[in-house]
Scaffold this active site. Structure first.
Site, PDB file in Angstrom:
ATOM      1  N   SER A   1     -19.344 -70.053  -2.238  1.00  0.00           N
ATOM      2  CA  SER A   1     -19.279 -70.983  -3.359  1.00  0.00           C
ATOM      3  C   SER A   1     -17.978 -70.777  -4.138  1.00  0.00           C
ATOM      4  CB  SER A   1     -20.509 -70.779  -4.248  1.00  0.00           C
ATOM      5  OG  SER A   1     -20.607 -71.784  -5.212  1.00  0.00           O
ATOM      6  N   LEU A   2     -18.070 -70.520  -5.435  1.00  0.00           N
ATOM      7  CA  LEU A   2     -16.864 -70.296  -6.233  1.00  0.00           C
ATOM      8  C   LEU A   2     -16.088 -69.083  -5.733  1.00  0.00           C
ATOM      9  CD1 LEU A   2     -15.126 -71.030  -8.710  1.00  0.00           C
ATOM     10  CD2 LEU A   2     -16.616 -69.558 -10.074  1.00  0.00           C
TER      11      LEU A   2
END
EC number: 3.1.1.-
Length: 715
Positions: free
Chosen positions: A501-502
């Site tokens: 994800s991030l």
């Protein structure tokens, strides 16, 4: 004919002496799994009661702990699977070696209660001192040997040792209403060489003592707690505690009597409802929406589950199955087969960086990145051991039993205290409110969940917080690498990074700005999983590559970035709402072609394989569907492949040797989008297909493809 050694003893005699000496010093050691001594990032945490559930270390770990304890070593002793955990003997605590995690009490197993759990260190130490005063005959191995007639067999204990209650609530509430003498052990009576009794009082007088000295008391102790100087492992205990999350899915369904379509449809609906419920097992995840999800009881249960799996991934049966009698330090259960090290050679180190949602770990113990990475490591080992293809890619001498890959988590979010955290006062700008003060009260649990999970993306867009995050993650990566090198000085292999994800965006920026955020190692493979890079780089007007695709890209003020690594992979699930493609950022032409699909691992046993099997079974049960129709869907003509130009091939192979960056997980025949969207983004590390793919790419030799064939999108 005996062969003599340089020491003048027959080699067979020396071996027996060494083994007897090893047996003599063996004492099993244990660690708690239910009550942590401390929790990271929770300075206010306090233990309400002593731990009651302990697991044994392996024989090798116990031997090294025993030796280090006698030497009074200050250096931590590495233990358990791959030495991922360490024991601080000065505090008798177990903790993770490479990441922040809960610490747990460690005990040296000499005396055990009726539940086969080791007594506390203080109580054991005092009992051992009294036991030695009895001066049992060392040459007599009979455990029923009673103390010598001239010896005292009952002693008053100097320390204060609380009487353990089975009902913790009763102990907590009743302690204030009972006299202290009733709640602590005051005396100990030694019945024989292996058995003793702890007493809180002597109200029964000589009659009680006479009964405890008899053999009958060991079967029916009255007003006393029996303890033994031996440890026996029951294999059935582990079996009973084994989780069977998919058991309900195997329960036979009631057959429908008539063959009507309506009855069959109702049967399908029932089967669908039950199988979806069991398949996705959303109970834990849905607790996040429950306002009571952060209760201490829920936290304790979830943390205990993680403890049993994460801290005990190694084959500790070698220690657990050893039935040991501790008689003056002797052990009759250890064997040369059980005495082996948990250390293994590692040629590939994988560091995993988490993304959004990891702030949940502060509130909900079961959302834990270190735990999910441990599942990934476990999946890799299981799949590798069952795959001859993967083993054939490994050139290490021990390729049959060792994948030579280590996976470690990088947990950065807890190390950063943002001024936007929910209830933390804004020290830099005290006039600004906290996040909780601007949160609307409607659907509050859901709002808190979304804020905890998605706020980090908003923070990362802001330059001030972005630099703070990049600095912290760079520091954590270098720190973990240094610790790994410290405990594995012989390591000279490759380092790979995985960003979720991030976390993938963070790794992309770190490796694209190595002059500012410098790593102490070279990166080989870079895996992005469930990544929003495609969206964020599009917003930033940034393309991916070594140089502009066209000369006028610079005139259009387009930024071109290329992370410093050999190969880049962008892996995602088609239902993941956070994931975006990266190949169109290399060349807009790639937007017209499909991504490639992740190969399905035949050894997989997780969500993907169950979805595929489930969808196929449901499809067969649909009215009007037969085997021929299902087979025709499988054998439908594939889309025609198109060969990419030499220029585009060169651009793509400069980023990945295969020429493909985007890898999607194979879609199932039955997609339940609203469930898949919730689950897909947080379950990558649990997927065997992901584990198998990463293993394959790490172990394979990489040679750039000379030609790339793709399938054109339809519709």
């Amino acid at each position: 004919m005996l062969r003599f050694t340089h020491r003048g003893l027959p080699s067979s005699t020396r071996f027996r002496n060494i083994f007897v000496r090893l047996n003599h010093i063996y004492v099993p050691w244990f660690y708690a799994i239910d009550v942590p001594n401390s929790k990271p990032y929770l300075p206010t945490y306090q233990t309400l009661h002593s731990p009651k559930k302990f697991k044994p270390f392996s024989v090798d770990d116990s031997n090294r702990l025993e030796k280090a304890s006698k030497r009074q070593e200050r250096r931590p002793v590495l233990v358990n699977e791959d030495y991922l955990f360490k024991v601080d003997l000065s505090h008798m605590e177990l903790s993770p070696t490479y990441w922040e995690g809960p610490t747990y009490q460690v005990r040296r197993g000499v005396w055990f209660d009726s539940s086969n759990q080791p007594l506390s260190s203080d109580l054991t130490s005092e009992i051992e001192g009294l036991y030695k005063q009895l001066k049992f005959d060392d040459s007599n191995d009979d455990p029923t040997t009673t103390p010598p007639a001239e010896s005292q067999d009952i002693f008053r204990l100097k320390g204060k040792y609380p009487v353990d209650k089975e009902n913790e609530g009763e102990q907590k509430n009743g302690s204030s209403n009972k006299d202290e003498n009733e709640s602590t052990f005051k005396f100990i009576l030694f019945a024989n060489k292996q058995t003793a009794f702890l007493l809180s009082d002597l109200d029964g007088g000589k009659l009680q003592l006479a009964f405890l000295r008899s053999n009958l008391a060991q079967s029916l102790p009255i007003n006393a707690t029996m303890i033994t100087r031996s440890y026996k492992y029951s294999s059935s205990a582990t079996t009973k505690q084994t989780s069977t999350s998919f058991k309900a899915a195997k329960t036979p369904q009631t057959e429908v009597a008539d063959g009507s379509n309506s009855s069959k449809s109702r049967s399908i609906e029932t089967k669908l409802e039950k199988k979806v419920s069991n398949l996705f097992n959303l109970s834990d995840f849905l607790q996040l929406f429950n306002g009571n999800a952060s209760k201490d009881q829920d936290d304790a249960q979830s943390l205990e589950k993680q403890m049993e799996t994460d801290y005990n991934n190694a084959d500790n049966s070698q220690g657990a199955n050893a039935s040991s009698k501790i008689e003056d330090g002797k052990n009759s259960g250890a064997s040369d087969r059980q005495i082996r090290s948990n250390r293994r050679d590692v040629d590939n180190l994988i560091l995993c960086v988490h993304g959004i949602g990891q702030t949940l770990g502060k509130k909900y113990e079961y959302v834990n990145f270190a735990h999910t990475v441990n599942l990934l490591r476990s999946n890799m080992k299981k799949i590798y051991n069952n795959s001859e293809k993967l083993q054939s890619l490994n050139t290490a001498p021990d390729y049959k039993s060792n994948c030579n890959v280590q996976v470690l988590p990088i947990t950065w979010r807890h190390s950063i205290s943002f001024q936007t955290d929910a209830k933390e006062e804004n020290i830099e700008n005290p006039d600004l409110p906290t996040l909780s003060q601007v949160t609307v009260n409607g659907v509050l649990p859901l709002r808190k969940l979304l804020a905890d999970g998605l706020l980090d993306i908003l923070l990362y867009v802001e330059p001030y917080y972005q630099d703070m995050i990049l600095q912290q993650v760079t520091s954590q990566l270098n720190k973990t690498y240094r610790i790994f090198k410290e405990f594995n000085p012989e390591f000279d292999g490759k380092v790979h990074l995985v960003g979720h994800s991030l976390g993938s965006m963070i790794l992309f920026d770190i490796l694209s700005k190595q002059k500012k955020y410098e790593l102490e190692f070279q990166v080989d493979n870079l895996f992005f999983i469930g990544s929003p890079i495609g969206l964020l780089k599009l917003i930033q007007r940034t393309k991916i590559g070594d140089r502009p695709e066209f000369p006028n890209d610079l005139e259009r003020k387009l930024t071109v970035q290329r992370p410093q690594c050999k190969d880049i992979y962008n892996v995602y699930h088609v239902c993941d709402p956070i994931s975006y493609r990266m190949e169109p950022l290399v060349s807009k032409e790639m937007a017209h072609y499909e991504q490639t699909y992740l190969p399905h691992c035949s050894e997989a046993y997780g969500l993907t394989s169950k979805v595929l099997e489930f969808g196929e079974n449901i499809w067969k049960d649909l009215p009007g569907t037969d085997e021929n129709n299902l087979q025709s869907k499988k054998t439908s003509p594939e889309k025609k492949e198109v060969k990419l130009s030499e220029n585009l091939t060169r651009m793509l192979t400069g980023l990945n040797y295969t020429g493909r960056l985007d890898y999607a997980m194979s879609p199932s025949l039955l997609e339940v989008d609203f469930i898949s969207a919730i689950k897909s983004h947080v379950s990558y590390f649990e997927e065997p297909d992901i584990a198998a793919f990463i293993l394959k790419e790490i172990l394979s030799k990489h040679e750039n493809a000379s030609e790339i064939y793709v399938k054109r999108k339809t519709g």
